[in-house]
Write an enzyme that holds these catalytic residues in place. Structure first.
Site, PDB file in Angstrom:
ATOM      1  N   LYS A 158       0.844  -1.194   0.000  1.00 14.53           N
ATOM      2  CA  LYS A 158       0.000   0.000   0.000  1.00 14.53           C
ATOM      3  C   LYS A 158       0.885   1.251   0.000  1.00 14.53           C
ATOM      4  CE  LYS A 158      -4.010   1.753   2.657  1.00 14.53           C
ATOM      5  NZ  LYS A 158      -4.860   1.501   3.839  1.00 14.53           N
ATOM      6  N   SER A 170      -9.799   1.047   2.824  1.00 12.72           N
ATOM      7  CA  SER A 170      -8.996   1.914   1.998  1.00 12.72           C
ATOM      8  C   SER A 170      -7.874   1.199   1.245  1.00 12.72           C
ATOM      9  CB  SER A 170      -8.374   3.004   2.868  1.00 12.72           C
ATOM     10  OG  SER A 170      -7.459   2.430   3.785  1.00 12.72           O
ATOM     11  N   SER A 216      -9.938  -1.331   6.909  1.00 11.60           N
ATOM     12  CA  SER A 216      -9.327  -1.075   5.599  1.00 11.60           C
ATOM     13  C   SER A 216      -8.563  -2.249   4.985  1.00 11.60           C
ATOM     14  CB  SER A 216      -8.394   0.130   5.679  1.00 11.60           C
ATOM     15  OG  SER A 216      -9.142   1.320   5.716  1.00 11.60           O
TER      16      SER A 216
END
Lengths: 100, 469
Positions: free
Chosen positions: B77, B152, B176
């Site tokens: 990420k 997310s 997330s």
């Protein structure tokens, strides 16, 4: 619903330059979110129980690190991130003004 | 099976047996990137040196070196720092920021021999549950490109689900990792608070954030977690494997029925009830548990998280790194940089956080939320004293259509089952529990297991049994 003055003050506290239209839109978003989260403010909790989450202090001895033993990057790489650099320094705005 | 669709466990066996090379794995993942990333937008950047990384790993293996992840291509990420590479948190304010050091997670992954394919898209500063809030475009769900991958950490989930990596890492502040794992048919773990160091992770809510893996199997998730966990002197909130006491297995699974009464999609609920039957068949006893404050969890979360987010994001001021705009005076410098650098969702949460922390409102919001959080934690500990795990669906519905959840509050309601574990610090694992049909497409949905603090092992044990049945 937050007043226009309150919203402007919040934006100022948050250091955010916001357009008038966005300030209005945020006002109604925040009002709806506060309306939802207000259910927490309405609850009464047992005052005899601890109110903080289960946290504790973590202490350790200081560790001396040399110039070449940096954990967050070398001087060169950190300097390269500066928006404006001069002679190895980060150039920032002068903030202390002479008294009028 | 194509090499890019192998589980890590299978890939490591094949590497060990010399049936494949790391270069084969990387090229197979890269082929998937070339085919699909322009549509899915899973990666913001695929690193140019992936083949060099693979060749180096193959050489190390040929020289007799071993590592748990030697030669395995992973996705990271965009809020996890890798020295010398960009890390933007999918925000304009950090668009050109180059990390000056390795996060502890990356340091451990490098030691284990992992290959980094690239950095994946996310909701800006991890604020969102759909990856629609990225400053660099939405990510699409590999199962149905008209739908969101969740968020997310949606880019990491989409990259893994589409064969662009063999494993992936995300961060989880309110769901997330688990929610995108549910939407993309993957296993996702939010470890116990403190189990994984956050040094070098761009912070959202510091009392909530954890780094964790996405994987194709529970065994892979366990392998990835074991590589990254551990106490770190650079993160004072990190814990050891013995910080929390060991728990006795009860073979009981707790269901908080009160939470499932409304707001859950009927098909998701049907898969959930089937999963409970399956667990019973596997020898677990299903019991009811009461966690009364869990009904307040989302409200607590949307006070605490924005408060912490507004505080953490105060550091982005254009003075030392990142976007920097100049105005008339210092105040203008800050306000212009932040007003234009942060996207709409960070601006919204900064305003909200500033409000709940401001004088006169602090006690009514943050103070109350903190007390409610402590109460919720006590209730969760009590519920888990009588069972091995508390189960719920991971999300109340399958992946939504892009643009469907347009007002912030309806988007926040997607986190209803996941925020509790972040507030209480418990580890939670999402495992696929089947699919639901939407407009002719089978969409995956996940079941969430929450265990006692420090009991990831218990989650892996239940998860493996569940996924094998």
């Amino acid at each position: 619903m937050l007043s226009h003055d309150e919203l402007e003050n919040l934006a100022r506290l948050a250091r955010l330059d916001l357009s008038e239209a966005e300030l209005q839109a945020l006002g109604s978003d925040i009002a709806s979110i506060l309306g939802y989260v207000a259910q927490v403010s309405a609850v009464e909790f047992d005052a005899t129980k601890p109110t903080a989450p289960l946290v504790h202090n973590v202490m350790r001895e200081d560790v001396v690190r040399g110039e070449h033993d940096q954990v967050a990057g070398t001087e060169v790489s950190i300097r390269a991130s500066f928006p404006k650099e001069k002679n190895g320094y980060n150039v920032v705005r002068k903030i202390i003004q002479k008294d009028e | 099976m194509s090499n890019n669709l192998l589980s890590i466990t299978e890939a490591v066996q094949k590497l060990e047996a010399n049936e494949i090379s790391s270069l084969d794995l990387v090229r197979a993942c890269k082929a998937a990137v070339d085919e699909k990333n322009s549509t899915l937008n899973a990666y913001l950047e695929v690193f140019e040196d992936i083949e060099e990384q693979a060749k180096a790993a193959d050489e190390r293996r040929a020289n007799g070196e071993r590592g748990a992840l030697l030669g395995v291509p992973l996705a990271l990420k965009d809020n996890i720092l890798v020295n010398g590479r960009r890390a933007s948190a999918a925000s304009k304010i950090l668009e050109n920021y180059v990390a000056t050091y390795d996060s502890t997670v990356v340091k451990k992954l490098k030691e284990a021999g992992a290959i980094f394919m690239g950095r994946t898209n996310m909701d800006e500063f991890a604020m969102g549950g759909s990856t629609e809030n990225s400053a660099f475009g939405v990510t699409r769900n590999p199962h149905d490109p008209t739908r969101v991958p969740g968020g997310s950490s949606g880019g990491s989930a989409a990259a893994l689900a589409s064969g662009m990596a063999l494993g992936a890492f995300g961060t989880d502040t309110g769901g997330s990792i688990r929610e995108p794992a549910s939407f993309c048919g993957l296993v996702g773990l939010k470890p116990t608070y403190g189990a994984v160091s956050r040094f070098g992770i761009i912070a959202l809510g510091s009392s909530l954030d954890q780094v964790g893996p996405f994987a194709r199997s529970v065994a892979d998730a366990e392998l990835l977690f074991k590589v990254i966990r551990g106490q770190d002197p650079l993160d004072s909130t990190s814990i050891t494997e013995t910080t929390h006491p060991k728990v006795q297995e009860t073979r009981r699974i707790g269901v908080p029925r009160a939470l499932l009464k409304e707001g859950v999609d009927a098909d998701v609920l049907a898969r959930f009830e089937e999963s409970l039957k399956k667990l019973e068949h596997l020898g677990y006893t299903i019991v009811d548990v009461e966690i009364p404050s869990a009904a307040l969890a989302l409200a607590i979360y949307y006070i605490i998280m924005p408060a912490e987010a507004s505080t953490n994001l105060a550091r982005f001021d254009g003075v030392r790194y990142g976007l920097s705009h100049k105005g008339e005076n210092l105040f203008d410098d800050y306000a212009k940089t932040r007003g234009s650098g942060f996207g709409p969702e960070p601006r919204r949460r900064i305003m909200l956080g500033t409000y709940v922390l401001s004088a006169g409102y602090y006690d009514a919001y943050y103070g109350k939320a903190t007390a409610a959080r402590a109460q919720l934690t006590r209730e969760m500990v009590a519920a888990l004293s009588g069972c091995d795990a508390v189960v719920t669906p991971t999300a109340p519905c399958p992946a939504t259509v892009i643009g469907e959840k347009s007002d912030p509050l309806s988007m926040y309601l997607m986190d209803i089952f996941t925020v509790t574990a972040n507030l209480t610090g418990n580890p939670a694992l999402s495992v696929p529990m089947g699919t639901v049909m939407r407009e002719g497409t089978q969409l995956p949905v996940g079941i969430q297991f929450t265990a006692a603090h420090g009991n990831e092992a218990g989650l892996f044990a239940i998860g493996k049994t569940f996924e094998a049945a």
